[in-house]
Every structure is written in C-alpha cells, then in structure tokens.
Design a protein around this motif. Structure first.
Motif, mmCIF file in Angstrom:
data_model
loop_
_atom_site.group_PDB
_atom_site.id
_atom_site.type_symbol
_atom_site.label_atom_id
_atom_site.label_comp_id
_atom_site.label_asym_id
_atom_site.label_seq_id
_atom_site.Cartn_x
_atom_site.Cartn_y
_atom_site.Cartn_z
ATOM 1 N N ALA A 66 0.824 -1.207 0.000
ATOM 2 C CA ALA A 66 0.000 0.000 0.000
ATOM 3 C C ALA A 66 0.859 1.258 0.000
ATOM 4 O O ALA A 66 0.561 2.225 -0.713
ATOM 5 N N GLY A 67 1.933 1.266 0.790
ATOM 6 C CA GLY A 67 2.783 2.446 0.852
ATOM 7 C C GLY A 67 3.455 2.750 -0.468
ATOM 8 O O GLY A 67 3.519 3.914 -0.904
ATOM 9 N N VAL A 68 3.970 1.722 -1.119
ATOM 10 C CA VAL A 68 4.574 1.901 -2.437
ATOM 11 C C VAL A 68 3.534 2.423 -3.417
ATOM 12 O O VAL A 68 3.784 3.355 -4.205
ATOM 13 N N ALA A 69 2.329 1.846 -3.356
ATOM 14 C CA ALA A 69 1.267 2.239 -4.277
ATOM 15 C C ALA A 69 0.804 3.674 -4.042
ATOM 16 O O ALA A 69 0.534 4.423 -4.995
ATOM 17 N N ILE A 70 0.689 4.081 -2.779
ATOM 18 C CA ILE A 70 0.281 5.451 -2.456
ATOM 19 C C ILE A 70 1.272 6.454 -3.042
ATOM 20 O O ILE A 70 0.885 7.452 -3.656
ATOM 21 N N ALA A 71 2.550 6.202 -2.843
ATOM 22 C CA ALA A 71 3.574 7.113 -3.353
ATOM 23 C C ALA A 71 3.556 7.173 -4.877
ATOM 24 O O ALA A 71 3.633 8.258 -5.475
ATOM 25 N N LEU A 72 3.440 6.015 -5.509
ATOM 26 C CA LEU A 72 3.408 5.985 -6.975
ATOM 27 C C LEU A 72 2.151 6.664 -7.508
ATOM 28 O O LEU A 72 2.200 7.401 -8.501
ATOM 29 N N GLY A 73 1.013 6.418 -6.853
ATOM 30 C CA GLY A 73 -0.222 7.045 -7.301
ATOM 31 C C GLY A 73 -0.173 8.553 -7.193
ATOM 32 O O GLY A 73 -0.625 9.277 -8.096
ATOM 33 N N ALA A 74 0.394 9.059 -6.087
ATOM 34 C CA ALA A 74 0.509 10.504 -5.901
ATOM 35 C C ALA A 74 1.455 11.114 -6.936
ATOM 36 O O ALA A 74 1.159 12.154 -7.540
ATOM 37 N N ALA A 75 2.582 10.473 -7.146
ATOM 38 C CA ALA A 75 3.559 10.991 -8.106
ATOM 39 C C ALA A 75 3.005 10.983 -9.526
ATOM 40 O O ALA A 75 3.267 11.906 -10.313
ATOM 41 N N LYS A 76 2.230 9.956 -9.868
ATOM 42 C CA LYS A 76 1.653 9.885 -11.220
ATOM 43 C C LYS A 76 0.697 11.048 -11.469
ATOM 44 O O LYS A 76 0.690 11.643 -12.563
ATOM 45 N N LEU A 77 -0.108 11.425 -10.473
ATOM 46 C CA LEU A 77 -1.007 12.561 -10.644
ATOM 47 C C LEU A 77 -0.222 13.851 -10.883
ATOM 48 O O LEU A 77 -0.609 14.678 -11.715
ATOM 49 N N ILE A 78 0.876 14.028 -10.161
ATOM 50 C CA ILE A 78 1.717 15.211 -10.350
ATOM 51 C C ILE A 78 2.396 15.173 -11.719
ATOM 52 O O ILE A 78 2.473 16.181 -12.428
ATOM 53 N N HIS A 79 2.855 13.991 -12.106
ATOM 54 C CA HIS A 79 3.486 13.818 -13.415
ATOM 55 C C HIS A 79 2.544 14.219 -14.556
ATOM 56 O O HIS A 79 2.979 14.789 -15.565
ATOM 57 N N ASP A 80 1.259 13.945 -14.389
ATOM 58 C CA ASP A 80 0.299 14.174 -15.464
ATOM 59 C C ASP A 80 -0.210 15.611 -15.544
ATOM 60 O O ASP A 80 -1.035 15.930 -16.414
ATOM 61 N N LEU A 81 0.246 16.484 -14.637
ATOM 62 C CA LEU A 81 -0.128 17.886 -14.723
ATOM 63 C C LEU A 81 0.449 18.513 -16.008
ATOM 64 O O LEU A 81 1.440 18.018 -16.555
ATOM 65 N N PRO A 82 -0.146 19.587 -16.493
ATOM 66 C CA PRO A 82 0.351 20.209 -17.731
ATOM 67 C C PRO A 82 1.800 20.669 -17.649
ATOM 68 O O PRO A 82 2.494 20.750 -18.667
ATOM 69 N N GLN A 83 2.268 20.962 -16.439
ATOM 70 C CA GLN A 83 3.640 21.457 -16.264
ATOM 71 C C GLN A 83 4.325 20.726 -15.131
ATOM 72 O O GLN A 83 3.722 20.448 -14.096
ATOM 73 N N ARG A 84 5.589 20.400 -15.334
ATOM 74 C CA ARG A 84 6.365 19.717 -14.306
ATOM 75 C C ARG A 84 6.432 20.577 -13.034
ATOM 76 O O ARG A 84 6.439 21.806 -13.101
ATOM 77 N N PRO A 85 6.525 19.955 -11.846
ATOM 78 C CA PRO A 85 6.680 20.722 -10.610
ATOM 79 C C PRO A 85 8.021 21.456 -10.608
ATOM 80 O O PRO A 85 8.956 21.098 -11.327
ATOM 81 N N ASP A 86 8.122 22.480 -9.760
ATOM 82 C CA ASP A 86 9.367 23.266 -9.693
ATOM 83 C C ASP A 86 10.531 22.432 -9.179
ATOM 84 O O ASP A 86 11.659 22.573 -9.635
ATOM 85 N N ARG A 87 10.261 21.566 -8.200
ATOM 86 C CA ARG A 87 11.306 20.716 -7.625
ATOM 87 C C ARG A 87 11.069 19.259 -8.026
ATOM 88 O O ARG A 87 9.952 18.878 -8.382
ATOM 89 N N THR A 88 12.104 18.462 -7.890
ATOM 90 C CA THR A 88 12.011 17.042 -8.230
ATOM 91 C C THR A 88 11.158 16.301 -7.207
ATOM 92 O O THR A 88 11.313 16.488 -6.003
ATOM 93 N N VAL A 89 10.272 15.470 -7.696
ATOM 94 C CA VAL A 89 9.508 14.551 -6.853
ATOM 95 C C VAL A 89 10.184 13.192 -6.939
ATOM 96 O O VAL A 89 10.326 12.632 -8.035
ATOM 97 N N ARG A 90 10.610 12.673 -5.806
ATOM 98 C CA ARG A 90 11.330 11.391 -5.761
ATOM 99 C C ARG A 90 10.511 10.361 -4.992
ATOM 100 O O ARG A 90 10.049 10.629 -3.879
ATOM 101 N N VAL A 91 10.342 9.195 -5.580
ATOM 102 C CA VAL A 91 9.687 8.061 -4.925
ATOM 103 C C VAL A 91 10.720 6.966 -4.717
ATOM 104 O O VAL A 91 11.442 6.603 -5.652
#
Length: 480
Positions: A300-325
């Motif tokens: 579940a923990g791995v999945a939560i992190a991956l799910g959150a990062a995927k939503l950020i990845h799919d935004l029209p613009q990359r975040p200002d800082r690196t998201v690391r999982v």
C-alpha cells in the motif's frame, strides 16, 4: 580615504542585513499552487492508480521476504512499474544485509496435555537442533519482569511472555507488543534461556494466524530459537499453565542467517522544472514478510507514493522541484534500505525539501504533524487547510518523523511530516498470512493518495524551504 571605507562598510552591513532578512523570510505556497493542489486532491479521491499498483504487486509477485526468490522479481517489477508510470529517471542503489531464511516451523505442548501449537519463527531466530528443542516453560507477565528475573529461574527453559495488544486508532500498543518481540529474545538469551515464545504482537483474537516480525538478535552465536504464538494458541498455553503443573513445550524451527545478500532500493524521479537538484521525497518499502502477500505492509505504501507521483506527473507542467519516490529494500529486518540511503545521501540533506513515507497500511490519514523550521509553519498550515476537507487534522505541537525508512533521513536533518493513518484494524493482519489485498479499501487508499499528492506538490512549489540541514531537527526526537 576614510569616507570610501566607511561607505564600503555601510554597504556591506546593509547587504548582510538584507541577506539575514532574506534567510528569515517565511516560506509560503503561491495561490496558483494551492489551487492546483485542490484540483489534485479532488482528482485523487476518484483515481484508482494506487489500487491497480498494489493489486499488480500482490498478484504478480506476492510475498517479498528480503533475499528470497521473489526479492529480485519484485525489484524488476518496481523498475518496470516506475517506467510505465512515466518517471523521468529510474535507478537502483545497492543495500547489503544478513540473509535470513525460513523453511519450516512447528510447535507443540508435550506435557501435561499434549497438543499442537500454531506459531511462526521470528526474524533472525536461529533454528532448533536436529530433533527440535524440548524444554519447560517459564512465564513472565512483562518484559520488565523478565529483565528483573534471576538468571537461575530462566536457565535452560523456554521463556514465555503473554502481553495482549488492544486495538487503538494510533496503534500505540504496538510499542509494547513489538518491544517484547524485539527485546525479549536477546534478554532471555542473555539469562541462559533455551528458547523464547510470546503471544503475537497483534490485535486479532479469533484467528490462528501468528504474527511474525523482527527480533534484536544480531550475533548468531548469542541467539536462541524464538517464535510467536497465534492469540488463540497463547490463550490455550496460558490455560494449561494455570493448572500449576510443569508445562513442557517442543519447538522445531528450520530457519536462520545464511551469509549476506545484496538487494536494491528502487528510485524514480520526476525531475523538477526550476530546481531539479532539490527533492520532495516519498515512498514505501518493497519487501514484506513471507506468510501473506504484503498488501498492507507495505504494498500500500509503495502504491500510495506511486499514485501521488503519477497525478503530479500528469499535470500540464512539471513541478518546480524534483519529486522522488523510493521503494525501499528490507525495511522489515531492520530498516536496511532506509539506513543505506541515509548514509549515502547524508551530505545532500540540505537539498531535501520535505519528505515522509507511508508504512501503516491503507487506513485513512487523520492527522498531520511536522518537523520544519519556524519560518515554514505557515506553509504547513497552508497544506493543512487543503487537507482538512478530506478528514486530516493538523497538530502543530507534535513533531514529524518521516515514516519508517525516511526516519533515517530525518535523523540526518531532513524536514519531515508524519501522516498518521487509522490503524484500528491494521494490527489484526500485520505480519500474518492475512496481509492480503482484500484488506485494502480502495476509497480509503485513494484518500491516502490525495494526501500525498497535495503535500508533495505544495512542497515542490513552495517559495522557500522547510529547514532541512545537517542535524537540523536533533532536538525534536527526530525519527519514528
């Protein structure tokens, strides 16, 4: 000549003052980032990426005991999943640790009322001699009582402690039950005991599914066979002991440490647009105990992190800082992946914007706390405001710990959150054969993803930092 010198000195003082003021400026999150975070929150509540990830892991790989045949299979699964979800960089870092193996385990009451016992060997327990270990039981009401016992009352016997955990929202009884499991065996061994048994560190009452887990054994030469009884079997043993007659038990454990093994942390980066070398870090641990399929601990923990990062990845613009999982290696046998990562990256701790790990199942997050610099409290309050509508309260008086593996980066000085999940039923299934996918509620899992997506994105977009620096949080009881 004095006027230019005076002017230069005055200019230097003004510049220094400006720098000091800039250093003390509060960290804030821009309004546009807050609005995007609200959108992420709402989208996450209806997104099933995390559930599909944990379903894939538990179905295609199953149990993932560190160093087992499924260990490299899980690693390859994680690498492929990170890539499929669109991470910009996917890589691994080696983690070396003792290889503990479990082959079989049996137990029985030999006298006065012969019958079998359902039990499981504990991590780092050695095996019993050929033919098993048969010895009289000596019972203690607590770990403290064992520590105070005369070694003469323990020598050559199997020590038993029967502490019963109770269900609580924050799972605090595990501090006692897990402490007995970890400290009890080496304490008994030091007093000359032949073996160790405990009532499982778990809250189920009607299932003959014992809870495995770690002991504090590190030196095989000073270790004794150690196992956990299921709660019904512990009840039965205690009823037999209540007759007041000598009780003899036989343990037959085929397990132990067999050399060293090198596993790997699996890491994925969504590279930041403005500050690629600054990271917001989240994750879970990829390994699990072997009786179940590691769904709540910690698929579940791995999945939560991956799910959150995927939503950020799919935004029209990359975040200002690196998201690391990070999918950490071998958390269960002693935070090996977390400790290796912290040692490798300690010198870079100032570049870690904020982080935490999910490792308490899939119950909804109900509380947030933080270890950040004072000037970043306002930003944490901004995050809390976005999380409040989905049931997360903010306790400004409690520190953040970073979760299990990331507690080690927090100890190095990383600013960290604690995102407390409802653990009322977590310890019913924790470390047992019942740690399976059906224990995960997809909607509760999605709420976790929403929480992680919100804080990760808002931290990545913040104007300013959260105070990470070497030794920055040494006074707050850093680490979980």
């Amino acid at each position: 000549m004095q006027r230019p010198v005076l002017a230069l000195l005055t200019a230097s003082l003004v510049l220094a003052h400006g720098r000091a003021c800039a250093a003390e400026a509060p960290t804030t999150i821009p309004a546009a980032a807050v609005q995007t975070a609200e959108q992420l929150r709402n989208e996450a509540m209806h997104d099933d990426t995390a559930y599909q990830v944990v379903k894939s892991l538990t179905t295609e790989i199953g149990p993932r005991l560190a160093g087992s045949a499924n260990d490299p299979r899980a690693r390859e699964w994680a690498i492929a999943k990170f890539k499929a979800l669109g991470f910009d960089k996917v890589y691994t870092e080696a983690v070396t640790y003792p290889l503990w193996v479990r082959r079989s385990e049996h137990g029985a009451i030999v006298a006065p009322f012969p019958q079998s016992l359902t039990l499981t060997a504990l991590g780092y327990s050695p095996g019993t001699p050929n033919g098993g270990l048969t010895a009289q039981i000596v019972q203690f009401p607590s770990l403290e009582a064992l520590k105070a016992a005369d070694p003469g009352t323990v020598k050559g016997k199997i020590v038993y402690i029967g502490y019963r955990m109770h269900r609580t929202k924050d799972g605090h009884d595990y501090g006692i039950g897990g402490g007995i499991r970890e400290e009890g065996p080496p304490t008994a061994a030091a007093k000359g005991a032949a073996g160790f048994l405990l009532r499982s560190a778990g809250t189920d009452a009607d299932s003959r599914t014992p809870h495995t887990g770690l002991t504090d054994f590190r030196d095989p030469a000073k270790s004794i066979p150690a196992a956990a009884l299921s709660n019904p079997d512990a009840d039965q043993l205690e009823r037999v002991l209540a007759y007041g007659k000598p009780v003899t038990v036989k343990l037959d454990l085929d397990c132990g440490i067999e050399g060293q093994y090198t596993g790997y942390n699996v890491i994925g980066d969504i590279v930041g647009r403005k500050y690629p070398d600054q990271v917001v870090v989240i994750g879970g641990h990829l390994d699990s105990w072997d009786p179940g399929t590691g769904a709540i601990d910690d698929g579940a923990g791995v999945a939560i992190a991956l799910g959150a990062a995927k939503l950020i990845h799919d935004l029209p613009q990359r975040p200002d800082r690196t998201v690391r999982v990070i999918a950490f290696a071998n958390e269960e046998m002693g935070l090996w992946g977390g400790r290796a990562y912290a040692e490798k990256h300690a010198a870079e701790v100032g570049k870690f914007q904020l982080g935490t790990e999910s490792d308490l199942g899939a119950g909804p997050v109900y509380q947030m706390s933080a270890s950040v610099k004072p000037q970043a409290r306002g930003a944490i309050e901004q995050i809390a405001k976005v999380l409040k509508p989905i049931g997360v309260a903010y306790d400004a008086k409690l520190p953040g710990g970073g979760g299990s593996d990331l507690s080690q980066m927090h100890l190095k000085g990383m600013a960290a959150l604690t995102l407390s999940q409802d653990a009322t039923h977590y310890f019913d299934w924790h470390h047992t054969a019942n740690d399976t996918l059906d224990k995960i509620d997809p909607q509760q899992l999605a709420q976790n993803v929403a929480v992680y997506a919100v804080f990760t994105y808002m931290a990545a977009q913040a104007d300013g930092d959260f105070g990470s620096a070497p030794g920055a949080f040494a006074g707050d009881g850093a680490g979980d």
